[in-house]
Design a protein around this motif. Structure first.
Motif, short mmCIF file in Angstrom:
data_model
loop_
_atom_site.label_atom_id
_atom_site.label_comp_id
_atom_site.label_asym_id
_atom_site.label_seq_id
_atom_site.Cartn_x
_atom_site.Cartn_y
_atom_site.Cartn_z
N PRO A 147 3.39 14.11 136.93
CA PRO A 147 3.82 14.68 135.64
C PRO A 147 4.71 13.72 134.83
CG PRO A 147 5.03 15.69 137.44
CD PRO A 147 3.96 14.84 138.06
N ALA A 148 5.64 13.04 135.47
CA ALA A 148 6.55 12.14 134.75
C ALA A 148 5.80 10.90 134.24
CB ALA A 148 7.71 11.73 135.64
N THR A 149 4.85 10.41 135.03
CA THR A 149 4.05 9.26 134.61
C THR A 149 3.18 9.64 133.42
OG1 THR A 149 4.01 8.46 136.89
CG2 THR A 149 2.38 7.53 135.38
N ARG A 150 2.60 10.84 133.46
CA ARG A 150 1.78 11.32 132.33
C ARG A 150 2.61 11.36 131.05
NH1 ARG A 150 -0.78 15.22 134.75
NH2 ARG A 150 0.92 16.69 134.59
N ILE A 151 3.84 11.87 131.14
CA ILE A 151 4.73 11.94 129.97
C ILE A 151 5.07 10.54 129.48
CG2 ILE A 151 7.06 12.58 129.22
CD1 ILE A 151 6.75 15.06 131.10
N ALA A 152 5.36 9.61 130.40
CA ALA A 152 5.70 8.23 130.02
C ALA A 152 4.53 7.56 129.30
CB ALA A 152 6.09 7.43 131.26
N ILE A 153 3.32 7.77 129.79
CA ILE A 153 2.14 7.18 129.14
C ILE A 153 1.91 7.82 127.78
CG2 ILE A 153 -0.38 6.93 129.31
CD1 ILE A 153 0.03 6.54 132.35
N ARG A 154 2.13 9.12 127.68
CA ARG A 154 1.97 9.80 126.38
C ARG A 154 2.98 9.26 125.36
NH1 ARG A 154 -0.89 11.37 122.54
NH2 ARG A 154 -0.14 13.15 121.38
N ARG A 155 4.23 9.07 125.78
CA ARG A 155 5.25 8.51 124.87
C ARG A 155 4.87 7.09 124.44
NH1 ARG A 155 10.54 10.61 128.13
NH2 ARG A 155 10.59 12.69 127.21
N ALA A 156 4.39 6.29 125.39
CA ALA A 156 3.98 4.92 125.06
C ALA A 156 2.80 4.93 124.09
CB ALA A 156 3.61 4.17 126.33
N THR A 157 1.89 5.88 124.24
CA THR A 157 0.74 6.00 123.35
C THR A 157 1.20 6.30 121.92
OG1 THR A 157 -0.62 6.82 125.18
CG2 THR A 157 -1.44 7.23 122.96
N ILE A 158 2.14 7.22 121.78
CA ILE A 158 2.66 7.58 120.45
C ILE A 158 3.35 6.37 119.82
CG2 ILE A 158 4.37 9.01 119.24
CD1 ILE A 158 3.67 11.22 121.35
N ALA A 159 4.19 5.67 120.58
CA ALA A 159 4.91 4.50 120.05
C ALA A 159 3.94 3.40 119.64
CB ALA A 159 5.90 3.99 121.09
N LEU A 160 2.92 3.14 120.48
CA LEU A 160 1.95 2.10 120.18
C LEU A 160 1.10 2.48 118.96
CD1 LEU A 160 0.70 -0.62 120.91
CD2 LEU A 160 -0.74 0.56 122.58
N ALA A 161 0.70 3.74 118.87
CA ALA A 161 -0.08 4.21 117.72
C ALA A 161 0.71 4.05 116.43
CB ALA A 161 -0.50 5.66 117.91
N PHE A 162 2.01 4.36 116.47
CA PHE A 162 2.87 4.20 115.30
C PHE A 162 2.95 2.73 114.91
CE2 PHE A 162 7.04 3.42 113.38
CZ PHE A 162 6.95 4.26 112.27
#
Length: 199
Positions: A147-162
């Motif tokens: 669960p924590a890794t999934r959240i970390a990857i999701r946050r990284a995805t949002i930052a990279l997309a921005f």
């Protein structure tokens, strides 16, 4: 969800998260790959517990596929969909003016949805590398154990997309350029964007 996993050379069909049937061999593989895995920021978030990180490294290590390329070969070309990430084991590749050697990784933008790469990567020597596909990463993080890794990857995805969107917009407006022109300060970029957008 059902998916196939390769464990120590055996293909195993998994219906639920299952531990590896050959832990010593998987731990050897995980140990040999942990150095580059921990270099990927969204694979090594400080919010992830040591136990979750260790199990995640094992899953990644058993999901990567070996590939080899001759010199002067394109690993991928401009506008190719970002569906895989590569880890250089031996050899040298060129990416956007950078030289990457053994232990380096590229293609981490595969975490973006429907993204086409605006750059290419070419080998400079014979290259042995490992490939991690977006599909395999998605299957791994769907496990309830990460669960924590999934959240970390999701946050990284949002930052990279921005970041990608900002660079694309700035390039379209003429603010990101080659060395021959001066890049305007961020304040001017934002003011110009506001003026172009209108009230």
């Amino acid at each position: 969800m059902c998916f196939a996993s390769v464990c120590c050379g055996c293909v195993v069909v998994l219906f639920h998260p299952v531990r590896c049937s050959h832990p010593p061999l998987c731990h050897v593989g995980a140990t040999s790959h942990s150095a580059w895995i921990l270099k990927v920021p969204f694979f090594n978030s400080p919010t992830v517990s040591d136990e979750e990180r260790e199990q995640f490294i094992i899953e990644i290590a058993t999901s990567i596929e070996p590939e080899s390329y001759p010199p002067n070969e394109a690993v991928f070309r401009v506008n190719k969909p970002a569906n895989e990430m590569y880890i250089v084991q031996k050899g040298v590749v060129a990416k956007q003016g950078q030289i990457l050697r053994g232990g380096a990784f590229f293609g981490e933008d595969m975490i973006l949805k429907s993204y086409k790469r605006p750059y290419s990567v070419r080998t400079l020597t014979y290259v042995d590398c490992f490939k991690l596909t977006k599909a395999k990463l998605s299957a791994i993080i769907e496990h309830d154990e990460f669960p924590a890794t999934r959240i970390a990857i999701r946050r990284a995805t949002i930052a990279l997309a921005f970041r990608v969107k900002f660079v694309t917009l700035a390039t379209a407006l003429g603010f990101v350029c080659g060395c021959s022109r001066r890049v305007e300060p961020l304040e001017r970029v934002l003011v110009r964007m506001a003026v172009l957008r209108g009230p």
